[in-house]
Motif scaffolding. Structure first.
Motif, PDB file in Angstrom:
ATOM      1  N   TYR A   1       0.862  -1.171   0.000  1.00 56.20           N
ATOM      2  CA  TYR A   1       0.000   0.000   0.000  1.00 56.20           C
ATOM      3  C   TYR A   1       0.905   1.230   0.000  1.00 56.20           C
ATOM      4  O   TYR A   1       1.870   1.284   0.759  1.00 56.20           O
ATOM      5  N   TYR A   2       0.600   2.224  -0.846  1.00 54.59           N
ATOM      6  CA  TYR A   2       1.456   3.408  -0.874  1.00 54.59           C
ATOM      7  C   TYR A   2       0.700   4.646  -1.335  1.00 54.59           C
ATOM      8  O   TYR A   2      -0.257   4.561  -2.109  1.00 54.59           O
TER       9      TYR A   2
ATOM     10  N   TYR B   1      -5.428   7.568   0.456  1.00 62.78           N
ATOM     11  CA  TYR B   1      -6.300   6.447   0.128  1.00 62.78           C
ATOM     12  C   TYR B   1      -7.773   6.873   0.161  1.00 62.78           C
ATOM     13  O   TYR B   1      -8.142   7.877   0.774  1.00 62.78           O
ATOM     14  N   ASP B   2      -8.614   6.091  -0.517  1.00 60.48           N
ATOM     15  CA  ASP B   2     -10.057   6.219  -0.394  1.00 60.48           C
ATOM     16  C   ASP B   2     -10.663   4.826  -0.517  1.00 60.48           C
ATOM     17  O   ASP B   2      -9.938   3.825  -0.424  1.00 60.48           O
ATOM     18  N   ASP B   3     -11.963   4.746  -0.716  1.00 57.45           N
ATOM     19  CA  ASP B   3     -12.625   3.439  -0.738  1.00 57.45           C
ATOM     20  C   ASP B   3     -12.102   2.531  -1.846  1.00 57.45           C
ATOM     21  O   ASP B   3     -12.108   1.308  -1.707  1.00 57.45           O
ATOM     22  N   PHE B   4     -11.618   3.117  -2.940  1.00 54.30           N
ATOM     23  CA  PHE B   4     -11.055   2.324  -4.040  1.00 54.30           C
ATOM     24  C   PHE B   4      -9.535   2.287  -3.982  1.00 54.30           C
ATOM     25  O   PHE B   4      -8.916   1.245  -4.171  1.00 54.30           O
ATOM     26  N   THR B   5      -8.928   3.419  -3.698  1.00 57.43           N
ATOM     27  CA  THR B   5      -7.486   3.588  -3.853  1.00 57.43           C
ATOM     28  C   THR B   5      -6.710   2.958  -2.713  1.00 57.43           C
ATOM     29  O   THR B   5      -6.831   3.362  -1.556  1.00 57.43           O
TER      30      THR B   5
ATOM     31  N   TYR C   1      -1.112  11.253 -11.754  1.00 56.11           N
ATOM     32  CA  TYR C   1      -0.590  10.087 -11.045  1.00 56.11           C
ATOM     33  C   TYR C   1      -1.400   8.885 -11.497  1.00 56.11           C
ATOM     34  O   TYR C   1      -2.383   9.007 -12.247  1.00 56.11           O
ATOM     35  N   SER C   2      -1.001   7.712 -11.076  1.00 55.48           N
ATOM     36  CA  SER C   2      -1.795   6.507 -11.331  1.00 55.48           C
ATOM     37  C   SER C   2      -2.215   5.919  -9.995  1.00 55.48           C
ATOM     38  O   SER C   2      -1.502   6.053  -9.000  1.00 55.48           O
ATOM     39  N   TYR C   3      -3.375   5.296  -9.964  1.00 52.70           N
ATOM     40  CA  TYR C   3      -3.874   4.727  -8.714  1.00 52.70           C
ATOM     41  C   TYR C   3      -4.626   3.439  -9.001  1.00 52.70           C
ATOM     42  O   TYR C   3      -5.144   3.228 -10.103  1.00 52.70           O
ATOM     43  N   ARG C   4      -4.666   2.568  -7.984  1.00 53.13           N
ATOM     44  CA  ARG C   4      -5.252   1.240  -8.178  1.00 53.13           C
ATOM     45  C   ARG C   4      -5.788   0.704  -6.860  1.00 53.13           C
ATOM     46  O   ARG C   4      -5.523   1.241  -5.781  1.00 53.13           O
TER      47      ARG C   4
ATOM     48  N   PRO D   1      -9.466  -4.904 -15.105  1.00 50.34           N
ATOM     49  CA  PRO D   1      -9.478  -3.467 -15.365  1.00 50.34           C
ATOM     50  C   PRO D   1     -10.334  -2.669 -14.388  1.00 50.34           C
ATOM     51  O   PRO D   1     -10.151  -1.451 -14.254  1.00 50.34           O
ATOM     52  N   ALA D   2     -11.253  -3.319 -13.696  1.00 44.47           N
ATOM     53  CA  ALA D   2     -12.058  -2.626 -12.697  1.00 44.47           C
ATOM     54  C   ALA D   2     -11.254  -2.315 -11.437  1.00 44.47           C
ATOM     55  O   ALA D   2     -11.660  -1.480 -10.624  1.00 44.47           O
ATOM     56  N   LYS D   3     -10.091  -2.968 -11.273  1.00 45.35           N
ATOM     57  CA  LYS D   3      -9.257  -2.787 -10.088  1.00 45.35           C
ATOM     58  C   LYS D   3      -7.875  -2.218 -10.412  1.00 45.35           C
ATOM     59  O   LYS D   3      -7.138  -1.813  -9.508  1.00 45.35           O
ATOM     60  N   SER D   4      -7.517  -2.181 -11.661  1.00 42.62           N
ATOM     61  CA  SER D   4      -6.134  -1.917 -12.060  1.00 42.62           C
ATOM     62  C   SER D   4      -5.802  -0.433 -12.074  1.00 42.62           C
ATOM     63  O   SER D   4      -6.655   0.432 -11.833  1.00 42.62           O
ATOM     64  N   TYR D   5      -4.538  -0.138 -12.398  1.00 34.15           N
ATOM     65  CA  TYR D   5      -4.072   1.236 -12.480  1.00 34.15           C
ATOM     66  C   TYR D   5      -4.861   2.024 -13.522  1.00 34.15           C
ATOM     67  O   TYR D   5      -5.085   1.569 -14.633  1.00 34.15           O
ATOM     68  N   ARG D   6      -5.243   3.241 -13.137  1.00 35.04           N
ATOM     69  CA  ARG D   6      -5.780   4.225 -14.051  1.00 35.04           C
ATOM     70  C   ARG D   6      -5.190   5.584 -13.674  1.00 35.04           C
ATOM     71  O   ARG D   6      -4.605   5.725 -12.594  1.00 35.04           O
TER      72      ARG D   6
END
Length: 310
Positions: free
Chosen positions: A180-181, A204-208, A227-230, A239-244
């Motif tokens: 986690y970062y 962080y948030d509910d997804f990140t 930035y990118s977050y996942r 893709p619903a969980k991956s980096y975007r």
């Protein structure tokens, strides 16, 4: 924001050069009106990241003018922080020299890896580099016990500023340790000795569960960050969980407001960036903002670009 995706710039799987596995963490450096240099890392036969660059047309970066013939930095001596991998993260012009902040890799036993931040200097315009030391300029410490990585550095208002990734812990998920970062902030008087503020810029948030490789620029007096977050679960394939790619703004570069819904980038229906988009870099040329980013596989499918149209 609205971006027009223009496709891939470089695919290491189709390269006729010595680069054959990965093209990860592109870092753009606009040299002049005819050359954009893009630093990135391939992987050698042992899976270790090695940095190099290509030179392209700034207006149409898919037009590759030169592929550098070798790595620009050697892996560190056995036991040092970068003996198992080097990845570029940020490049800064400082008078007659260029400073390249990079990620140093070490494999670990209980978890997958440990990352630290190194620094190398070029005195020939960014063709060759030499490390300033065998040790990192930022590393885990009593306040950050896991790892530091992926910095973006800016000289701004008489001070050196760094936004970097800080690991806050590991969790075993599906029988594998996952990190986690988030993004934290540091300052310096010389770009070498850094004072960590402990301030979390993007959290962080509910997804990140992880925020990767910040890129910051100032526009009309406002600090802006890509930035990118996942998520932490199944982010490699789903893709619903991956980096975007995400976006945030700040008036002072310290306190940030996430505005991910304004990023204006979505996954392609198929192809090289249909599962993930991450590790971006940006530049402005002839009044247009360009975004260069990795797609599926953390650089295995290379990198492409988009142009800001609105």
């Amino acid at each position: 924001m609205e971006w027009t995706k223009k496709g891939r710039i470089f695919n290491p799987q189709n390269s006729d050069s010595w680069i054959s596995n990965y093209a990860a963490l592109p870092v753009c450096d606009l040299i002049d009106d005819s050359i954009l240099r893009i630093y990135f890392s391939d992987r050698d036969e042992q899976g270790r990241s090695v940095p190099t660059f290509i030179e392209v047309d700034p207006t149409k970066p898919e037009k590759i003018r030169n592929i550098h013939s070798e790595p620009i930095l050697e892996l560190g001596a056995l036991g040092t922080f970068d003996d198992s991998g080097i990845m570029p993260s940020s490049i800064v012009d400082d008078g007659t020299r260029k400073l390249l902040y990079y990620i140093g890799w070490n494999p670990q036993v209980t978890v997958s890896y440990r990352l630290s931040i190194g620094l190398a200097v070029s005195y020939d315009g960014g063709i060759t580099f030499e490390k300033i030391s065998e040790g990192p300029v930022a590393d885990r410490a009593n306040s950050e016990p896991y790892f530091n990585t992926a910095p973006f550095v800016m000289k701004d208002e008489g001070q050196w500023k760094m936004w970097y990734v800080s690991c806050t812990g590991w969790e075993v998920i599906n029988e594998w340790p996952e990190p986690y970062y988030n993004v934290k902030y540091a300052v310096s008087n010389d770009g070498i000795s850094w004072k960590k503020t402990g301030i979390t810029c993007i959290g962080y948030d509910d997804f990140t569960d992880a925020v990767g490789k910040p890129v910051v620029y100032k526009e009309d007096g406002i600090y802006k960050m890509f930035y990118s977050y996942r998520n932490a679960v199944n982010y490699r394939e789903d893709p619903a969980k991956s980096y975007r790619l995400g976006y945030a703004e700040s008036e002072d570069g310290v306190c940030w407001t996430r505005k991910d819904e304004q990023m204006g980038m979505s996954f392609s229906d198929s192809g090289w960036d249909s599962i993930m988009q991450e590790y971006c870099s940006t530049y402005v040329f002839q009044g247009k903002r360009y975004l260069v980013y990795n797609g599926n596989g953390f650089g295995e499918t290379g990198f492409g670009y988009a142009i800001l149209t609105q």
